[in-house]
Structures are given as C-alpha cells and as structure tokens.
Write an enzyme that holds these catalytic residues in place. Sequence first.
Site, short mmCIF file in Angstrom:
data_model
loop_
_atom_site.label_atom_id
_atom_site.label_comp_id
_atom_site.label_asym_id
_atom_site.label_seq_id
_atom_site.Cartn_x
_atom_site.Cartn_y
_atom_site.Cartn_z
N HIS A 232 1.12 -4.15 -7.31
CA HIS A 232 0.53 -5.28 -8.05
C HIS A 232 -0.84 -4.94 -8.64
O HIS A 232 -1.37 -5.68 -9.47
CB HIS A 232 0.45 -6.53 -7.16
CG HIS A 232 -0.72 -6.57 -6.21
ND1 HIS A 232 -0.60 -6.25 -4.88
CD2 HIS A 232 -2.01 -6.91 -6.40
CE1 HIS A 232 -1.77 -6.38 -4.29
NE2 HIS A 232 -2.65 -6.79 -5.19
N SER B 267 -6.82 -4.90 -2.13
CA SER B 267 -5.42 -4.62 -2.43
C SER B 267 -5.17 -3.12 -2.60
O SER B 267 -5.97 -2.41 -3.21
CB SER B 267 -5.01 -5.33 -3.72
OG SER B 267 -4.96 -6.72 -3.54
N GLY B 268 -4.05 -2.67 -2.06
CA GLY B 268 -3.67 -1.27 -2.17
C GLY B 268 -4.25 -0.40 -1.08
O GLY B 268 -3.83 0.75 -0.91
N ASP C 167 5.89 -3.94 -2.72
CA ASP C 167 4.57 -3.88 -3.37
C ASP C 167 3.90 -2.55 -3.02
O ASP C 167 2.96 -2.48 -2.23
CB ASP C 167 3.72 -5.06 -2.93
CG ASP C 167 2.43 -5.18 -3.74
OD1 ASP C 167 2.30 -4.46 -4.75
OD2 ASP C 167 1.58 -6.00 -3.36
N GLY D 90 -9.68 -7.36 -3.95
CA GLY D 90 -10.39 -6.10 -4.10
C GLY D 90 -10.00 -5.08 -3.05
O GLY D 90 -10.23 -3.88 -3.22
#
Length: 299
Positions: free
Chosen positions: A74, A215-216, A121, A213
């Site tokens: 995402h 994310s990942g 994701d 922020g």
Amino acid sequence: MKLLVCLVVLSAVLITGGDAQSDVCGMAPLNTKIVGGADAVAGAWPWQASLHNSVGHFCGGSLINSQWILTAAHCFPSTSTQTIVYLGRETQQGVNSNEVSRSVSQIIKHPNYDPNTNDNDIALLQLASSVTFTDYIKPVCLASSGSTYAAGTNTWVTGWGDIQSDVSLPSPQTLQEVNVPIVSNTVCSESYTLTSNMICAGLTAGGKDSCQGDSGGPLVSQNGTQWIQAGVVSFGRGCAEPNFPGVYARVSEYQSWINGQISSDQPGFVQFSGAALVSLSVPLLLSVLPLLFSLFVLS
C-alpha cells in the site's frame, strides 16, 4: 481466588538449509535490549529502511539481503514512484554518519494485493546497487513457512511514523521502537476482518502501536542472537486505540513468493515458534504439576 501462573514456552528456531543469508541475518550487535515507544539506540535495528519520495519519508521497510527491501504494497499506489532508500539512518534531520542511500530499480507488489481488504499487503524493492553490511546496516531474518506466533509472543516494531493519530503533531525525527505482544487472530478478528495472511500485535488497553509513516516497517522477535521478522506494518484503526491492535502482513506466508522474485542471494528464512504466556487457575495448575515434575526428573 485464582493464582495466575505464567508458564514460559521456550522459543525455538530451526534454520532452514540453503538460505544464503541465514548465517548473517538478524544480527544487531549494537542492540542493547511508534506510538508509546522510545528513541532507538543508533544501530539497534540495522535492517530498518527509510523510504523517501519528493516530499520526504513516507514509509518504512527492512533490508533482507544486500540488494532487496521488504515493505508494504500500500506504500506504492503507483510502481512508477521515484523512491530513495536510506539504510543506517537514525534521524530524519541532521547528520547520519553511518547511513547510505540507494535508488530503487524495481518495485514488485504482490500480485494478489487487495487495497480494499489489505490482504497480501507486501512488496519488494530492488536497490539499484548492493550495500555493504556494517554494524549499522545488516539484513533481518524472515519467518519461514510454518512459523507460529502464540498470543503474548514478545515483538518489537520500529519506525519514524506519527506518535499519535493527530497528524497535526510532528513525527519524531529519531527512529522509534516499541514493544508489543502478539494478539491471536481469534481475538483480533473481533476488531477487524482478517485473513490467514495477517498477524496482529498490540495492547488491549492501547497506548503502544505503529502509526502513519511506519507502514512497510518490520515487526520482529528475538531468538538468541537473531532477530526474525514476523510482520510488515499494514493497517489499523487509528493509532494505539484500545481493543484495536495493529495489523501486519504475516511474513511466513510469503516465503515461496519472495524466493520466487529473488533469484540469487536469497534472504535468510528461519522457522520461529513463539513463546506464550498461559494463565492457570489453582486446580488446573495442580493437575499439570505432576507432568511438569516428571518431565523435569526425566531431563
């Protein structure tokens, strides 16, 4: 009245053969041990990546070998995004004497990523050139297929994301770390619609979580001297809200897919079996004591 007794089921890992990174992954020699978190010591999380576009940091990621980053799908609504990856970075402002940067030559999102359900994701970024490992830049190990994370398993999540749901507040400039336990999918399903490709971590009372922020970025657990990535920061309701833990892409579900994308120098996959804390009433405790005693004597 109940006596709560915590039985620690010892974690154990079996290193799977044939992974080029198994001997070097997950080592953080400078580690002495994000919402509700604290500043991380420089080099504590040497696989942590900061992904930047034209406006600055937008997502996290993790180094999994000398030329590949694991992150969330995402983060990339468009695979044409110009991305710079920073490794060995401690702060988003000032000097980072231990960091290197690389441009991204290829973005590979999971082909079955569903932005509506957040399923699958997960994404891979290929760096334009490889990096050299140092105490501040090292790959993380990845949880292999069949890994299990019992409720209560101790995990850490890291990132430079917001420290509250109120996005008007500034993000921390120093890498943050926060300790959160695994929440079973059964319990987590009371708050979200989940698939088997997801794993949850957080506190019932809230107060500690990943946020925008982050994310990942990686969710990791330690076993001995190795750190193993269990999840990739994916989604949640707000940040650190009570009864709404963070949801992560479950890394162990993607071993075949990841190895299928990386043809050489494949990441180090390690099988992880998490530690659980079990609450026992006095009658139940008395019923299992003879078994525990016999196991102790036989050992």
